[in-house]
Scaffold this motif. Structure first.
Motif, PDB file in Angstrom:
ATOM      1  N   GLY A  55       0.822  -1.197   0.000  1.00  0.00           N
ATOM      2  CA  GLY A  55       0.000   0.000   0.000  1.00  0.00           C
ATOM      3  C   GLY A  55       0.860   1.252   0.000  1.00  0.00           C
ATOM      4  N   ARG A  56       0.218   2.401  -0.067  1.00  0.00           N
ATOM      5  CA  ARG A  56       0.957   3.655  -0.152  1.00  0.00           C
ATOM      6  C   ARG A  56       1.573   4.051   1.184  1.00  0.00           C
ATOM      7  NH1 ARG A  56       0.310   7.610  -3.867  1.00  0.00           N
ATOM      8  NH2 ARG A  56       0.362   5.827  -5.259  1.00  0.00           N
ATOM      9  N   TYR A  57       0.865   3.770   2.303  1.00  0.00           N
ATOM     10  CA  TYR A  57       1.362   4.195   3.618  1.00  0.00           C
ATOM     11  C   TYR A  57       1.268   3.068   4.633  1.00  0.00           C
ATOM     12  CZ  TYR A  57       1.172   8.904   1.706  1.00  0.00           C
ATOM     13  OH  TYR A  57       1.376  10.016   0.922  1.00  0.00           O
ATOM     14  N   GLY A  58       2.255   3.031   5.511  1.00  0.00           N
ATOM     15  CA  GLY A  58       2.276   2.092   6.612  1.00  0.00           C
ATOM     16  C   GLY A  58       2.659   2.800   7.897  1.00  0.00           C
ATOM     17  N   VAL A  59       2.728   2.038   8.973  1.00  0.00           N
ATOM     18  CA  VAL A  59       3.043   2.568  10.301  1.00  0.00           C
ATOM     19  C   VAL A  59       4.333   1.925  10.784  1.00  0.00           C
ATOM     20  CG1 VAL A  59       2.232   2.809  12.675  1.00  0.00           C
ATOM     21  CG2 VAL A  59       0.588   2.868  10.784  1.00  0.00           C
ATOM     22  N   TRP A  60       5.251   2.749  11.263  1.00  0.00           N
ATOM     23  CA  TRP A  60       6.540   2.252  11.768  1.00  0.00           C
ATOM     24  C   TRP A  60       6.523   2.330  13.299  1.00  0.00           C
ATOM     25  CZ3 TRP A  60      10.863   2.696  14.634  1.00  0.00           C
ATOM     26  CH2 TRP A  60      12.012   2.005  14.226  1.00  0.00           C
ATOM     27  N   LEU A  61       6.812   1.191  13.941  1.00  0.00           N
ATOM     28  CA  LEU A  61       6.796   1.089  15.400  1.00  0.00           C
ATOM     29  C   LEU A  61       8.153   0.605  15.893  1.00  0.00           C
ATOM     30  CD1 LEU A  61       3.418  -0.869  15.675  1.00  0.00           C
ATOM     31  CD2 LEU A  61       3.720   1.595  16.007  1.00  0.00           C
ATOM     32  N   GLY A  62       8.702   1.279  16.882  1.00  0.00           N
ATOM     33  CA  GLY A  62       9.991   0.857  17.423  1.00  0.00           C
ATOM     34  C   GLY A  62       9.831  -0.095  18.604  1.00  0.00           C
TER      35      GLY A  62
ATOM     36  N   GLY B  48      13.387  -1.659  16.260  1.00  0.00           N
ATOM     37  CA  GLY B  48      13.961  -2.009  17.548  1.00  0.00           C
ATOM     38  C   GLY B  48      14.763  -3.287  17.532  1.00  0.00           C
ATOM     39  N   SER B  49      15.159  -3.765  16.336  1.00  0.00           N
ATOM     40  CA  SER B  49      15.929  -5.005  16.187  1.00  0.00           C
ATOM     41  C   SER B  49      15.194  -6.207  16.785  1.00  0.00           C
ATOM     42  CB  SER B  49      17.323  -4.866  16.808  1.00  0.00           C
ATOM     43  OG  SER B  49      18.064  -3.861  16.167  1.00  0.00           O
ATOM     44  N   PRO B  50      14.106  -6.655  16.148  1.00  0.00           N
ATOM     45  CA  PRO B  50      13.370  -7.819  16.650  1.00  0.00           C
ATOM     46  C   PRO B  50      14.242  -9.064  16.724  1.00  0.00           C
ATOM     47  CG  PRO B  50      12.127  -6.675  14.942  1.00  0.00           C
ATOM     48  CD  PRO B  50      13.497  -6.088  14.944  1.00  0.00           C
TER      49      PRO B  50
ATOM     50  N   LEU C  76       3.090  -7.285   7.409  1.00  0.00           N
ATOM     51  CA  LEU C  76       4.041  -7.016   8.482  1.00  0.00           C
ATOM     52  C   LEU C  76       5.448  -7.033   7.908  1.00  0.00           C
ATOM     53  CD1 LEU C  76       2.773  -8.988  11.620  1.00  0.00           C
ATOM     54  CD2 LEU C  76       2.409  -6.597  11.007  1.00  0.00           C
ATOM     55  N   ALA C  77       6.288  -6.136   8.418  1.00  0.00           N
ATOM     56  CA  ALA C  77       7.666  -6.046   7.954  1.00  0.00           C
ATOM     57  C   ALA C  77       8.564  -5.723   9.137  1.00  0.00           C
ATOM     58  CB  ALA C  77       7.812  -4.960   6.889  1.00  0.00           C
ATOM     59  N   THR C  78       9.788  -6.212   9.107  1.00  0.00           N
ATOM     60  CA  THR C  78      10.763  -5.834  10.124  1.00  0.00           C
ATOM     61  C   THR C  78      11.556  -4.656   9.607  1.00  0.00           C
ATOM     62  OG1 THR C  78      12.297  -7.518   9.250  1.00  0.00           O
ATOM     63  CG2 THR C  78      10.958  -8.115  11.176  1.00  0.00           C
ATOM     64  N   GLY C  79      11.781  -3.699  10.511  1.00  0.00           N
ATOM     65  CA  GLY C  79      12.472  -2.498  10.095  1.00  0.00           C
ATOM     66  C   GLY C  79      13.541  -2.050  11.096  1.00  0.00           C
TER      67      GLY C  79
ATOM     68  N   LEU D  57      10.769  -9.253   5.114  1.00  0.00           N
ATOM     69  CA  LEU D  57      11.908  -9.287   6.022  1.00  0.00           C
ATOM     70  C   LEU D  57      12.839  -8.115   5.726  1.00  0.00           C
ATOM     71  CD1 LEU D  57      13.526 -10.817   8.220  1.00  0.00           C
ATOM     72  CD2 LEU D  57      14.667 -12.047   6.352  1.00  0.00           C
ATOM     73  N   GLY D  58      12.842  -7.130   6.618  1.00  0.00           N
ATOM     74  CA  GLY D  58      13.784  -6.023   6.520  1.00  0.00           C
ATOM     75  C   GLY D  58      15.045  -6.358   7.300  1.00  0.00           C
ATOM     76  N   VAL D  59      16.193  -6.181   6.660  1.00  0.00           N
ATOM     77  CA  VAL D  59      17.489  -6.572   7.223  1.00  0.00           C
ATOM     78  C   VAL D  59      18.451  -5.394   7.159  1.00  0.00           C
ATOM     79  CG1 VAL D  59      19.463  -8.123   6.927  1.00  0.00           C
ATOM     80  CG2 VAL D  59      17.157  -8.972   6.492  1.00  0.00           C
ATOM     81  N   GLY D  60      19.305  -5.259   8.176  1.00  0.00           N
ATOM     82  CA  GLY D  60      20.298  -4.199   8.134  1.00  0.00           C
ATOM     83  C   GLY D  60      21.411  -4.418   9.137  1.00  0.00           C
ATOM     84  N   VAL D  61      22.433  -3.568   9.038  1.00  0.00           N
ATOM     85  CA  VAL D  61      23.603  -3.699   9.907  1.00  0.00           C
ATOM     86  C   VAL D  61      23.541  -2.789  11.123  1.00  0.00           C
ATOM     87  CG1 VAL D  61      25.120  -4.460   8.044  1.00  0.00           C
ATOM     88  CG2 VAL D  61      24.904  -2.023   8.529  1.00  0.00           C
TER      89      VAL D  61
END
Length: 286
Positions: A12-19, A43-45, A64-67, A96-100
């Protein structure tokens, strides 16, 4: 399958980001009912991701996505097993959002870029497809990697100007989902104070500071406590209509999806009224 194949996640165009590191099913249902297409969990799940299935079971269309899942703290093999379990139960509804993360937060000796590449190799071995993963990306090197080894990029704490530069670099076939912070108030001083309090931590992190400098902010702008110019660029405030216009700048710059982080509203009883008020100006249907 590469991102270049043209497959993009449908969030979708917009989502909600939660820490919050997780999301309870009731809140997931309320976010969906307000018209938002996705909930990003920061928040690094943990690698197990056991909170995903109950939240998806409570909803019908919410993604749902990890951020983001942090490569230093979440073993790739466990993350891959979690992904397979979630995908089996709820096909196509988890990204699945991944980062360093930040170099300052780890004592590892591996270069962050090399660590990320190795992590993606492990996800490949665990059969996590490119089309269902995104990378936290700010600079050109990791943005390019997000096009080569993922569906696209999830830049955090950036501006529409960054979105435009990222889109130019990535091309049109790559998914781009920036995060942007909002404070629903017409009191400029209050909004800046709220934003500055939150952004203070990031002013000490080199990856964010360097990105802002690349965007044309000056050393004075990025020195604590952060200039008004910087805070105004990173935090949208004003009326719901004014905030919606600011968020739409990301869309006009090439974003496929914008993840909205509401500052100062970390509990559902404060968060949901803000999301509801923004929904109309954002053009969301309930």
């Amino acid at each position: 399958m590469t991102a270049g194949s043209g497959l993009k996640p449908e969030l979708g165009r917009y989502g909600v980001w939660l820490g919050t590191r997780s999301i309870d099913p009731e809140l997931a249902g309320q976010i969906e009912a307000a018209g938002y297409g996705a909930a990003w969990i920061g928040g690094s799940p943990d690698a197990e991701l056991s909170w995903v299935e109950p939240a998806l079971a409570q909803t019908t269309s919410l993604q749902l996505a990890t951020g983001i899942v942090n490569v230093w703290s979440a073993p790739a093999a466990t993350v891959a097993q979690s992904f397979q379990r979630i995908e089996s139960a709820h096909p196509g509804r988890f990204v699945l959002g991944v980062g360093v993360g930040h170099p300052e937060a780890t004592q590892e000796y591996t270069k962050p870029y090399d660590a990320l590449v190795g992590y993606l190799d492990e996800l490949d071995a665990g059969r996590v497809p490119n089309s269902r993963r995104v990378l936290a990306a700010l600079g050109p090197e990791v943005l390019r990697l997000s096009a080569e080894r993922a569906a696209g990029a999830h830049p955090y704490l950036t501006t529409p100007e960054h979105t435009a530069k990222a889109r130019e670099l990535l091309g049109n076939s790559v998914f781009l989902a920036p995060e942007h912070k909002v404070v629903l108030t017409t009191d400029r001083d209050e909004a800046r104070a709220t934003g500055r309090k939150f952004i203070d931590f990031y002013l000490g992190l080199s990856n964010y500071v360097n990105n802002w400098l690349r965007l044309g902010f000056t050393p004075d702008d990025v020195r604590k406590p952060g200039s008004d110019r910087l805070i105004d660029a990173l935090v949208a405030y004003g009326s719901a209509e004014a905030i919606a216009q600011r968020l739409d700048e990301h869309v006009q710059a090439g974003a496929d999806h914008v993840a909205i982080q509401v500052l100062g509203a970390f509990k559902a009883d404060k968060l949901l009224p803000v999301l509801s008020e923004l929904a109309g100006p954002l053009g969301l249907s309930r």
